[in-house]
Scaffold this active site. Sequence first.
Site, PDB file in Angstrom:
ATOM      1  CE1 TYR A   4      -4.361  -0.108  -0.273  1.00 33.31           C
ATOM      2  CE2 TYR A   4      -4.195  -1.853   1.361  1.00 33.31           C
ATOM      3  CZ  TYR A   4      -4.928  -1.166   0.408  1.00 33.31           C
ATOM      4  OH  TYR A   4      -6.207  -1.546   0.126  1.00 33.31           O
ATOM      5  CD  GLU A  12      -3.499   4.024   0.915  1.00 32.14           C
ATOM      6  OE1 GLU A  12      -2.344   3.671   1.245  1.00 32.14           O
ATOM      7  OE2 GLU A  12      -4.527   3.428   1.245  1.00 32.14           O
ATOM      8  CG  ASP A  38      -8.541   8.446 -24.703  1.00 34.73           C
ATOM      9  OD1 ASP A  38      -7.566   7.667 -24.838  1.00 34.73           O
ATOM     10  OD2 ASP A  38      -9.625   8.083 -24.204  1.00 34.73           O
ATOM     11  CB  THR A  64      -4.863   2.267 -21.693  1.00 38.05           C
ATOM     12  OG1 THR A  64      -4.904   2.190 -23.115  1.00 38.05           O
ATOM     13  CG2 THR A  64      -6.217   2.701 -21.152  1.00 38.05           C
ATOM     14  NE  ARG A  66      -6.380  -4.115 -19.398  1.00 33.57           N
ATOM     15  CZ  ARG A  66      -7.578  -4.537 -19.776  1.00 33.57           C
ATOM     16  NH1 ARG A  66      -7.743  -5.766 -20.196  1.00 33.57           N
ATOM     17  NH2 ARG A  66      -8.622  -3.738 -19.751  1.00 33.57           N
TER      18      ARG A  66
END
Length: 417
Positions: free
Chosen positions: A49, A51, A207, A233, A242
């Site tokens: 983790y 954040e 995009d 992406t 991904r």
Amino acid sequence: MIKKADPKIAELIKKEEEHHQNIINLIASENYPSQAVREILSSILVMKYSEGRPGHRYYGGMKNIDDIEELAEKRALDLFLGKNQAGPASSGVNWVVNVQPLSGSPANYAILRGLLNPGDTIMSLALAHGGHLSHGAHISLSGKDFKTVNYFLDQKSETLDYEAVESLAKKEKPKLIIAGYSAYPRKIDFKRFREIADSVQAYLLADIAHISGLIAGGVHPSPFPFADVVMTTTHKTLRGPRGAIIICKEELKDKIFPMIFPGLQGGPHNHTIAAIAVALKEASTAAFRKYSEQIVKNAQTLAEELKKNGFRLVSGGTDNHLVLVDLTSKGVGGLEAQEILEKSGIVVNKNMIPYDTRSPKDPSGIRLGTPAITTRGMKEKEMKLIAGWINEALNDPIKAETIRKNVQKLCKRFPLP
Ligand code: DSN
């Protein structure tokens, strides 16, 4: 290891691997990343983790995680704005990058929520003309929170009509214009979009999810410095895991980045960020430039061969990695074609064509893309075979089983990475 822990899942993964080994995958948005990229996705990083942003985290123990994320950010900037992409790109703007978005749709949503107020107007290409759900389609949150005005392709040329986009922008005064598509086979003039956006003081969002690998490889014009924000992406032509990347002008950072975290997401996926870093390194090589050139050559050969076999192509051909085929003259719908081709070992997706008179569930077209088969090493010679098989299968579906055997034979010579 997986086999012992969970034989059922192990078996299903094995079947999926065999499936890919034995098919010609023409899904334009898919690709096969390197073994290195795939290996990283199951590394120790998967448990972490973190954040916050590098140097500004909520928990301790972040040294390596910070280093990985900073390296990914640096490589993204180098790839899209570094010396290989010199020219207008380096025109004095300070660009900043965020590699934390989990995928393209949340990244686009964060950009819209960061730059605009709910109810503001956005302008994008209609979904049925090659746009994307996250560009304000009414069933997406982007369409529920904002007023979407769509532009359309020119009916005759089936290409972008910049004059019509400009008139619509002047009439509707959008706060943001989106350039970048899911099913558009031609080059995008980002400079022209900048002029249009400037004429109404709108933000320009590029995009480039579908074409970022082509931009990195120098075979499609760059959206820098024309766009205010660029989103891609990382798993399509860029051939990574991904995920998604946002690159924006520094002055927009404090509006957009907090919408990723804490706005939409919790801890970033560090295994994905490390895999993105590796994919970006791979994409900066001469081999990748050759790869992206071959993607386009393959798509153009596929297009020419299909035309020789009597298929009508939207816009008459392609400049990029995809071909949009109008099946009307062949007397078969997109859904049926997708099914026949799947029986033949060729995987495609049904797709709307501009001004389609059929429904999205059974449209008039199919979309074919060459990134995945080019990764396997297929070239023009193989494209000719594939176009011939598509033609045979759709003219005479009874041949599907025979074609499938030929497809498998071909696939044996081109192993997955
Ligand atoms: N699903 C992707 C595509 O096929 O274009 C975009 O999100």
